[in-house]
Design an enzyme around this catalytic site. Structure first.
Site, PDB file in Angstrom:
ATOM      1  CB  SER A 313      10.402 -23.510  40.426  1.00 51.33           C
ATOM      2  OG  SER A 313       9.429 -23.926  39.466  1.00 51.33           O
ATOM      3  CG  ASP A 314       7.391 -17.397  41.060  1.00 51.80           C
ATOM      4  OD1 ASP A 314       6.322 -17.763  40.519  1.00 51.80           O
ATOM      5  OD2 ASP A 314       7.530 -16.280  41.585  1.00 51.80           O
ATOM      6  CG  LEU A 315       5.035 -19.209  35.390  1.00 54.74           C
ATOM      7  CD1 LEU A 315       4.554 -20.636  35.217  1.00 54.74           C
ATOM      8  CD2 LEU A 315       3.916 -18.227  35.061  1.00 54.74           C
TER       9      LEU A 315
END
Length: 777
Positions: A313-315
């Site tokens: 996932s992105d942050l």
């Protein structure tokens, strides 16, 4: 002595593994066998831990001249069985890591070794950690080599050169103990207002795919068994670069055919080149957040493409399913949605910690977790981390940012520079140009050369434009005046700049923007900067700094106009993170250069071009708009062709593929011949008819005359950057095949339909020199 201890520890571990019958510890067993054996020994909590990737920079402490793991790291392993860390070596204003309290390459390597030693010796199963690092245009760590940002790399149109950049990035990350590099960024960009244009490879899927694949090949090296082979993480999946209104993380409004025809192909090219990790994006497409889009993450990525790496996932984007998109009623539900869709690793948050409760409550099958964990463990085994996770700090000290890497940074920066205008051939300047005034907010600002995702720099690491010019001329020949800032209007000395220009023979004005972060800027938990009125930094681009206009900010235009009034020859250089409005410079400057963010050697590279030691050949990977009202603007729009506005042409100021040279080139003798079913060879000649040796970037475009689905007015298919000595002529050959001729029909099938294709060959999308037709029966 330290290496001897490490060797003995490894030998003892191997012997214990063999004697105890622990298959996963025995390196003579196969990767799959070791993976399944370890998986069978893990508790549910230990499995979930392998899917967590918290922030890495709090996981160490500097103790005098040495380093050691922090209590936070020990607690992270004890409580969450953490399997991965992100940005352990990162330093910037957001992390609050500086040259003083951050890590140089030697200390970074020592931190990596301490982390692995603790994980191997102080945990039940002794599982090494993956260390993931930001690395889009160089490792984002103190002391690493800083290359031009992605949009500059794409401007080279030289995949072989970008592959060399990837090799250096992979080598420097691995030397310091990292294993995963976040990059390249393959978002297609059609809106210059967006804050992250600088990170991308431009507006075209073919160019982005070829350049991205080259970067991946370089980063991957000879594979995971290569001691310098890096796992490349492709960003951002998917269609993150065309948000509505140009606002970072906003919704994306595109159709499914557009997704398949333009946005997916660059990622597929990079995966075919060896990418083993993909990052989701913050946006949603047609109401479905990318982080919970099962069609993209499972149906396409894994089932259709056969991707065998892991998805991260992105942050905090998993938590965003709950708190931003509002499609999940709780973080636990968001975690379930993401894992079920195909996300394997949770970056920077604790959303996936909830998976333990989900399994125990019967909401989620443990087999889904097993699948994700196996994807991560498998790569750890293939990389050899269970057998030897350690690095040599002495090699890091010697090889990171070595002279060879610095030389490559200069060569790449030379290749990125795009000459947009050269009236009366004012460039190159004579070696004795008289007095030269170097002026402007970006003329002598180190951090404005570098772009976003860059670590703090020692003062002698970055060559500014002024310093580059001084490396060519004596100090008596050069005068410098800043003139004004990028945004701050309280520090202006335009009068002094004009006075200096009056007794100069030529003016080199360096304007544009900046993505340089400072310690006064506020940041979101994702690391994106927040624009506010409390402090006026130079920053007008970089993650979170979206623009409503594309004009020069502050008093920069006033500076340029005042300099023009002196009547002295005016060379304007734009250092920028996005295509800015250049109308005035295009009309009034004697020469105009787009330098993007050219990296640590940008000043030397610019001076090389200005004085003719290098013949520029950079080409635009994006269209330069005349006005923000044209946005979105890109060359390969679908039929019908755009018509003019009431007050403005619909064409860009400078088109995709455009760029000048100090030389001139002619094209001739086009021949097109079939060489098989739906296959053609295209031959023609290119001759250097100028007075300088130099490169020409030859571009081949196609247009399907009639098709069952609306097609682009033209589409790049092939290109070739070739070097020609003055007077030299070369034959160029391109091969067109089924892939080049195929379209996506209404059934979402790639097919070649019978008909006529217009063939266009030239030096830019709007500079076609040769044309012909191809008929497919």
């Amino acid at each position: 002595m330290r290496n001897k201890k490490i060797f003995l520890t490894l030998l003892l571990s191997l012997c214990v593994g063999v004697m105890s019958g622990q298959v996963y510890k025995n390196s003579s067993n196969g990767v799959e066998e070791r993976t399944q054996d370890l998986l069978s020994r893990m508790t549910l909590e230990e499995k979930v831990g392998q899917l967590l990737c918290p922030l890495g920079w709090p996981m160490y402490e500097k103790n005098g001249k040495g380093v050691e793991v922090s209590m936070q790291f020990k607690e992270s392993l004890k409580q969450n069985h953490t399997g991965m860390l992100w940005a352990t070596f990162r330093a910037d204003p957001w992390t609050r890591k500086t040259l003083r309290n951050g890590l140089n390459p030697v200390l970074a390597a020592e931190v990596a070794n301490s982390i692995q030693k603790y994980a191997m010796e102080e945990t039940r199963l002794g599982i090494p950690l993956f260390l993931a690092e930001e690395a889009p245009h160089g490792h984002m760590a103190i002391g690493a080599t800083v290359f031009p940002t992605g949009i500059g790399l794409a401007s080279t149109w030289a995949p072989e050169l970008i592959e060399e950049v990837g090799k250096v990035i992979g080598r420097e990350v691995r030397l310091q103990g990292g294993h995963i590099g976040y990059g390249p960024v393959l978002d297609l960009v059609r809106d210059a207002r967006w804050s992250r244009v600088e990170e991308t490879y431009g507006e075209d899927p073919v160019l982005a795919g070829i350049m991205g694949a080259a970067m991946v090949r370089g980063m991957a090296g000879d594979g995971l068994h290569d001691k310098y082979g890096l796992i490349a993480t492709l960003k951002h999946f998917l269609a993150y670069g065309t948000p509505e209104a140009g606002q970072n993380g906003g919704i994306t409004t595109i159709g499914p055919l557009d997704v398949m025809q333009n946005y997916l192909p660059p990622f597929k090219e990079a995966i075919n080149a060896g990418a083993l990790s993909v990052m989701t994006s913050y946006n949603s497409i047609d109401g479905i957040p990318s982080t919970s889009n099962r069609y993209l993450l499972t149906d396409v990525l894994r089932n259709k493409w056969g991707f065998n790496g892991f998805v991260v996932s992105d942050l905090a984007s998993i938590e965003g399913l709950h708190g931003s998109h509002y499609v999940a009623k709780s973080v636990q539900e968001a975690a379930n949605m993401a894992l079920s869709a195909g996300v394997d690793v949770d970056l920077g948050s604790n959303a996936f910690v909830n998976l333990v409760n989900s399994v125990n409550a019967g909401e989620l099958k443990e087999s889904l977790i097993d699948t994700a964990v196996a994807r991560v463990l498998r790569l750890k085994f293939e990389m050899g981390l269970f057998d030897d996770p350690y690095v040599d700090p002495r090699k890091a000290e010697r090889m990171v940012r070595c002279p060879e890497h610095i030389a490559l940074a200069r060569e790449v920066a030379q290749n990125t520079l795009v000459l947009l205008k050269n009236e009366h051939e004012i460039l190159p300047l004579k070696r004795d140009p008289g007095k030269i005034l170097v002026v402007g907010p970006n003329a002598d600002n180190q951090y404005n050369m570098l772009g976003d995702y860059t670590a703090p720099q020692d003062s002698d690491n970055v060559v500014t434009i002024l310093e580059g010019i001084l490396n060519k001329l004596s100090p008596e020949q050069v005068e410098y005046v800043k003139g004004c800032a990028i945004r701050d209007t309280s520090n202006v000395n335009i009068d002094k700049a004009v006075e200096a220009a009056e007794h100069s023979d030529v003016i080199l004005a360096v304007v544009g923007g900046s993505s340089a972060r400072d310690f006064k800027t506020e940041y979101l938990e994702t690391g994106a900067a927040v624009a506010n009125n409390q402090s006026v930094s130079d920053m007008d681009a970089g993650e979170g700094f979206d623009r409503a206009t594309l004009d020069l900010l502050g008093k920069q235009m006033d500076l340029l106009k005042a300099l023009k009034k002196t009547g002295k020859p005016l060379v304007v250089v734009y250092i920028q993170g996005r295509p800015m409005k250049m109308n005035w410079a295009a009309e009034n400057a004697d020469a105009l250069i787009c330098a993007w963010y050219p990296g640590q050697e940008g000043g030397n590279a610019l001076a090389d071009v200005v004085f003719g030691d290098y013949n520029p050949a950079g080409r635009l990977p994006v269209s330069i708009p005349r006005d923000v009202g044209q946005v979105p603007i890109y060359y390969n729009k679908k039929n019908p062709r755009p018509h003019d506005y009431v007050e403005l042409s619909a064409t860009p100021l400078y088109s995709f593929g455009y760029g000048l040279s100090y030389s001139s080139f002619t094209y001739s003798d086009l021949e097109v011949a079939p060489v098989g079913k739906e296959e053609f060879v295209v031959n023609f000649k290119v001759k250097n008819t100028g007075n300088f040796d130099g490169d020409e970037v030859v571009q081949l475009y196609l247009r399907d005359e009639y098709a069952s689905v609306v097609q682009p007015v033209q589409q790049l298919k092939h290109f070739n950057r070739l070097f020609l000595k003055k007077g030299e002529e070369k034959q160029v050959s391109f091969y067109l095949n089924e892939k080049d001729l195929a379209i996506l029909n209404q059934k979402k099938e790639w097919v070649v339909e019978p008909g006529t294709f217009q063939l266009m060959i030239g030096a830019a999308s709007d500079d076609i020199r040769l044309s012909g037709t191809i008929k497919v029966d």
